[in-house]
Design a protein around this motif. Sequence first.
Motif, short mmCIF file in Angstrom:
data_model
loop_
_atom_site.label_atom_id
_atom_site.label_comp_id
_atom_site.label_asym_id
_atom_site.label_seq_id
_atom_site.Cartn_x
_atom_site.Cartn_y
_atom_site.Cartn_z
N ILE A 114 12.30 5.55 -6.53
CA ILE A 114 13.52 4.83 -6.94
C ILE A 114 13.81 3.67 -5.98
CG2 ILE A 114 16.03 5.04 -7.17
CD1 ILE A 114 15.54 7.95 -8.12
N ALA A 115 13.67 3.93 -4.70
CA ALA A 115 13.90 2.87 -3.71
C ALA A 115 12.92 1.71 -3.89
CB ALA A 115 13.80 3.45 -2.30
N TYR A 116 11.64 2.03 -4.14
CA TYR A 116 10.63 0.98 -4.34
C TYR A 116 10.86 0.20 -5.62
CZ TYR A 116 7.62 2.26 -0.40
OH TYR A 116 7.11 2.47 0.86
N ASP A 117 11.48 0.85 -6.63
CA ASP A 117 11.75 0.14 -7.88
C ASP A 117 12.71 -1.03 -7.68
OD1 ASP A 117 10.09 1.68 -9.44
OD2 ASP A 117 11.64 3.09 -10.08
N ARG A 124 0.83 -1.20 0.00
CA ARG A 124 0.00 0.00 0.00
C ARG A 124 0.87 1.26 0.00
NH1 ARG A 124 -4.74 0.24 4.33
NH2 ARG A 124 -5.34 -1.54 3.02
N ASN A 125 1.98 1.25 0.75
CA ASN A 125 2.87 2.41 0.78
C ASN A 125 3.52 2.65 -0.58
OD1 ASN A 125 2.31 2.90 3.47
ND2 ASN A 125 4.06 1.71 4.22
N ASN A 126 3.86 1.54 -1.24
CA ASN A 126 4.47 1.65 -2.57
C ASN A 126 3.51 2.32 -3.54
OD1 ASN A 126 5.75 1.31 -5.03
ND2 ASN A 126 6.32 -0.81 -4.67
N LEU A 127 2.26 1.87 -3.56
CA LEU A 127 1.26 2.45 -4.45
C LEU A 127 0.98 3.91 -4.09
CD1 LEU A 127 -0.79 2.15 -6.72
CD2 LEU A 127 -2.43 1.28 -5.04
N SER A 128 0.88 4.19 -2.80
CA SER A 128 0.61 5.56 -2.35
C SER A 128 1.73 6.50 -2.78
CB SER A 128 0.45 5.59 -0.83
OG SER A 128 0.27 6.91 -0.37
N THR A 129 2.97 6.02 -2.68
CA THR A 129 4.12 6.84 -3.09
C THR A 129 4.08 7.14 -4.58
OG1 THR A 129 5.48 5.92 -1.31
CG2 THR A 129 6.63 6.96 -3.14
#
Length: 420
Positions: free
Chosen positions: A266-269, A110-115
């Motif tokens: 970038i970090a989530y990628d 959820r945090n990834n999508l929100s970001t």
Amino acid sequence: MRYFKVTLVYSIAMVLLLFSSLVNAQTSSNLTYFIKSAQLNSPLLTDYNNQMLSTRIDSLKLRATYGFIVTAEGNASYAPNSKGWGYDNALTNGQSIFAGVRVSREFISRNNLSTRLKAYKNSIAQVLTQKDLAIQTLNRQITDQYIATYTSQKQMDLSTEIIALLSKEDLVLQKLTQKATFKQTDYLSFKVTLQQNQLALQQQTADWQNNYALLNYLSGIIDTNFHALSLPDLGEISFFPSFQESIYTKSFQADSTKLANDAMVIAYDYKPKVNAFSDGGYQSSLTHTPFNNFGMSIGLSVSLPIYNGHQKQLLLQQNNLALQTRKKYLEQTENQYQQEVFNLQNQIRHYDNMLGMATQQIEYAKALVEANAKQLPTGDVKMVDFILSINNLLNLKANIIQYNNALYTLKNQMKYLIIQ
């Protein structure tokens, strides 16, 4: 009685129509009307609005990307094999056919999508600051042209006032000249002065109409009529936003917020990616019980980046460099902003003082012209002195018009403070 009622109704209708036309004329001759028209007709502002709407659509597309994706698929293949030549049947089955529906989804936190969604909000915030700056620039441009047109109008009014004064004296002096109680040469000098002002009025009228047409052009208005403009209403100029409340600080905040969010993206990628998929339908090699080859399958895939030449660190370095550049631009802009405020306040103070002095002097100039006009027919005042007093009054009033023009322009720059 009936005639009276019809006449009364007709009279009321005409009064209402006249009132409506006056209201429309007043509405279309003030600064607010031209600014609103320019904003409404500006393709640049429409572009910014559409960019924000398009970005909102992109955010909806991103949500859909991470939802369930359903596709209908079908394929058929045939690999001929003759006398041992051809693809290995163990791999190709000779022929195959597939028709079905595939469902897939990539799972992210959820945090990834929100970001990732915040990236679009930040882009909208950036476009919004660009739009605000465009509005500020447009308002200043329209106001500058309005001030120029209003100044031309005041110069035209001044010439009209002087011509009215001279024309009034012309009637008296012409009769005195015909009776030989006034010198012919003096009357000719007076007549030349009158005609010079009439010629100046024609030039000023042409300038006013040209400025008015340019004002309509910049505002996107198609109108061949010319209306008397009202006094430029610039509002309260004594208070103006500090640099921390200016569009430049808001723009920096939007940029820095986006850069910080980009670093998180970038970090989530480089986080593990999980994909789940399922399909159902018909798949067969048509070699064994083809009528029974209806079925389904499910699967799961996981990918984890391990090494790609330190691209993550390089991307973060570029992101940090961009933020440092924005900070440096902001520092320079703040210094220019403070210096521009000081310069504008200083110039406004000087022109206010000059305007006060000129306003006091004009009372004496008016009194001198009126006194000379009374004594001119009796010969107690020479024509050259009368003309000189009129020129002094004209110059003083022209100076007041120019001082007001400078003040309006400076206050407009203060209201819409733009650092180039």
